[in-house]
Design a protein around this motif. Sequence first.
Motif, PDB file in Angstrom:
ATOM      1  N   LEU A  36       0.822  -1.212   0.000  1.00 36.78           N
ATOM      2  CA  LEU A  36       0.000   0.000   0.000  1.00 36.78           C
ATOM      3  C   LEU A  36       0.857   1.263   0.000  1.00 36.78           C
ATOM      4  CD1 LEU A  36      -2.798  -1.073   2.506  1.00 36.78           C
ATOM      5  CD2 LEU A  36      -3.077  -0.631   0.057  1.00 36.78           C
ATOM      6  N   GLN A  37       1.992   1.201   0.666  1.00 40.60           N
ATOM      7  CA  GLN A  37       2.873   2.362   0.734  1.00 40.60           C
ATOM      8  C   GLN A  37       3.777   2.490  -0.486  1.00 40.60           C
ATOM      9  OE1 GLN A  37       4.875   1.598   4.435  1.00 40.60           O
ATOM     10  NE2 GLN A  37       3.210   2.411   5.708  1.00 40.60           N
ATOM     11  N   ASN A  38       3.930   1.378  -1.238  1.00 38.09           N
ATOM     12  CA  ASN A  38       4.828   1.355  -2.394  1.00 38.09           C
ATOM     13  C   ASN A  38       4.110   0.661  -3.554  1.00 38.09           C
ATOM     14  OD1 ASN A  38       7.694   2.133  -1.079  1.00 38.09           O
ATOM     15  ND2 ASN A  38       6.573   0.802   0.330  1.00 38.09           N
ATOM     16  N   PRO A  39       3.281   1.398  -4.289  1.00 34.61           N
ATOM     17  CA  PRO A  39       2.363   0.790  -5.266  1.00 34.61           C
ATOM     18  C   PRO A  39       3.019   0.084  -6.449  1.00 34.61           C
ATOM     19  CG  PRO A  39       1.675   3.023  -4.686  1.00 34.61           C
ATOM     20  CD  PRO A  39       3.029   2.841  -4.117  1.00 34.61           C
ATOM     21  N   GLN A  40       4.337   0.195  -6.588  1.00 38.53           N
ATOM     22  CA  GLN A  40       5.008  -0.591  -7.629  1.00 38.53           C
ATOM     23  C   GLN A  40       4.862  -2.084  -7.352  1.00 38.53           C
ATOM     24  OE1 GLN A  40       9.187   0.251  -8.041  1.00 38.53           O
ATOM     25  NE2 GLN A  40       9.528  -1.261  -9.631  1.00 38.53           N
ATOM     26  N   TRP A  41       4.686  -2.416  -6.067  1.00 36.04           N
ATOM     27  CA  TRP A  41       4.631  -3.809  -5.640  1.00 36.04           C
ATOM     28  C   TRP A  41       3.188  -4.269  -5.486  1.00 36.04           C
ATOM     29  CZ3 TRP A  41       9.068  -6.640  -5.251  1.00 36.04           C
ATOM     30  CH2 TRP A  41      10.257  -5.923  -5.278  1.00 36.04           C
ATOM     31  N   ARG A  42       2.937  -5.515  -5.898  1.00 39.27           N
ATOM     32  CA  ARG A  42       1.635  -6.147  -5.732  1.00 39.27           C
ATOM     33  C   ARG A  42       1.755  -7.301  -4.739  1.00 39.27           C
ATOM     34  NH1 ARG A  42      -0.440  -7.005 -11.988  1.00 39.27           N
ATOM     35  NH2 ARG A  42      -0.128  -4.852 -12.701  1.00 39.27           N
ATOM     36  N   LEU A  43       0.654  -7.638  -4.115  1.00 38.44           N
ATOM     37  CA  LEU A  43       0.623  -8.735  -3.155  1.00 38.44           C
ATOM     38  C   LEU A  43       0.441 -10.064  -3.877  1.00 38.44           C
ATOM     39  CD1 LEU A  43       0.413  -9.682  -0.144  1.00 38.44           C
ATOM     40  CD2 LEU A  43      -2.071  -9.397  -0.395  1.00 38.44           C
ATOM     41  N   SER A  44       1.297 -11.018  -3.572  1.00 35.68           N
ATOM     42  CA  SER A  44       1.155 -12.391  -4.061  1.00 35.68           C
ATOM     43  C   SER A  44       0.878 -13.307  -2.878  1.00 35.68           C
ATOM     44  CB  SER A  44       2.434 -12.850  -4.781  1.00 35.68           C
ATOM     45  OG  SER A  44       2.353 -14.226  -5.123  1.00 35.68           O
ATOM     46  N   LEU A  45      -0.171 -14.104  -2.979  1.00 34.57           N
ATOM     47  CA  LEU A  45      -0.506 -15.076  -1.948  1.00 34.57           C
ATOM     48  C   LEU A  45      -0.377 -16.492  -2.503  1.00 34.57           C
ATOM     49  CD1 LEU A  45      -3.685 -13.393  -0.409  1.00 34.57           C
ATOM     50  CD2 LEU A  45      -1.346 -13.338   0.484  1.00 34.57           C
ATOM     51  N   GLN A  46      -0.060 -17.431  -1.635  1.00 35.99           N
ATOM     52  CA  GLN A  46       0.052 -18.825  -2.049  1.00 35.99           C
ATOM     53  C   GLN A  46      -1.347 -19.447  -2.039  1.00 35.99           C
ATOM     54  OE1 GLN A  46       3.299 -19.791   0.859  1.00 35.99           O
ATOM     55  NE2 GLN A  46       4.346 -20.539  -0.967  1.00 35.99           N
ATOM     56  N   THR A  47      -2.104 -19.146  -3.084  1.00 39.27           N
ATOM     57  CA  THR A  47      -3.506 -19.570  -3.115  1.00 39.27           C
ATOM     58  C   THR A  47      -3.653 -21.085  -3.152  1.00 39.27           C
ATOM     59  OG1 THR A  47      -3.574 -19.368  -5.545  1.00 39.27           O
ATOM     60  CG2 THR A  47      -4.203 -17.442  -4.256  1.00 39.27           C
ATOM     61  N   HIS A  48      -2.656 -21.795  -3.666  1.00 42.34           N
ATOM     62  CA  HIS A  48      -2.747 -23.248  -3.689  1.00 42.34           C
ATOM     63  C   HIS A  48      -2.745 -23.818  -2.265  1.00 42.34           C
ATOM     64  CE1 HIS A  48       1.428 -22.010  -3.735  1.00 42.34           C
ATOM     65  NE2 HIS A  48       1.823 -23.207  -3.329  1.00 42.34           N
ATOM     66  N   LYS A  49      -2.001 -23.183  -1.353  1.00 42.79           N
ATOM     67  CA  LYS A  49      -2.027 -23.623   0.039  1.00 42.79           C
ATOM     68  C   LYS A  49      -3.350 -23.263   0.699  1.00 42.79           C
ATOM     69  CE  LYS A  49       2.965 -23.487   0.862  1.00 42.79           C
ATOM     70  NZ  LYS A  49       4.069 -22.984   1.722  1.00 42.79           N
ATOM     71  N   MET A  50      -3.860 -22.071   0.382  1.00 42.37           N
ATOM     72  CA  MET A  50      -5.127 -21.629   0.963  1.00 42.37           C
ATOM     73  C   MET A  50      -6.294 -22.534   0.540  1.00 42.37           C
ATOM     74  SD  MET A  50      -4.442 -17.597   0.203  1.00 42.37           S
ATOM     75  CE  MET A  50      -6.072 -17.046   0.708  1.00 42.37           C
TER      76      MET A  50
END
Length: 216
Positions: A198-212
Motif C-alpha cells: 500500500l505504501q509502495n504501489p510498484q509492488w503487488r501482493l502475491s498469496l500462495q492460493t494453492h495452500k489456501m
Amino acid sequence: MYSIKEAFYSLQGEGAHAGRPAIFCRFTGCNLWSGKEKHRASAQCQFCDTDFIGTDGQNGGKFKSAVDLISHLDNLWPVGTNHKYLIFTGGEPALQLDDELIAAAKASHYTLAIETNGTLPLPDGIDWICVSPKTAEPLVVNRGSELKLIFPQEHLPPNLFTDLEFEHFYLQPMDQSALPEGRERVDDAQAQTIRYCLQNPQWRLSLQTHKMLGID
C-alpha cells in the motif's frame, strides 16, 4: 541426464499467472541449500518449504534425454487440449535446464516458465521468467517477466530491486513454518507485506492460493 524430484498437473498458485493450469516439473537440487535439515541454519536460503532431494516424488525419476522427459510430462497434460503450459521449478531449475530440453518442450508446443532464484544464467527460449531472490549477491538474472520477493527478508529490502527490468513486482508473505530453530519469527508477515504494498504501489501482493485452497 535429468533428475526430477516430482512432476504434476495443477493450477499455478502464485503471482501473475495464479489460477492457470500448468505442468510443474520440479528438478532435484539447489545451489543455495542442500535440502537437508542439518544444513538449513547455515544455508543462504533458510525458509524453503519444498522437498527437492532425490527422484522419489510423484512422477519423479531420471531421464536420459530431453525427449524422454518431455514425453513423460506430456502424459500429464489433458488429452486433446491446447494452451500447454510448463513450469520448471525446484530446488533451482537452472542447474539442469538446457537448450535441448527447451527445444524438446517447444517442439511439443509448450509455453515455458521458470521459477528461479536468479543466481545462475538461463538458456534462451523461456517465455516467462519469475525470479525470486534469496541472497544478497547480485542477481545474474536481472530482467524478466516477474520479480517475486519473499517478504520480509532483512538482508533483501524491496528497494534493492525496484530499478530492475521486470514487468511485474510481487511481494509474498514469508511462510515461516520451515525456519530453523533459533531463527526469529516475524510477527504477522502478511500484515507487513500488505502495508508495504500500500505504501509502495510498484509492488503487488502475491498469496500462495494453492495452500489456501488445499491444492497440490
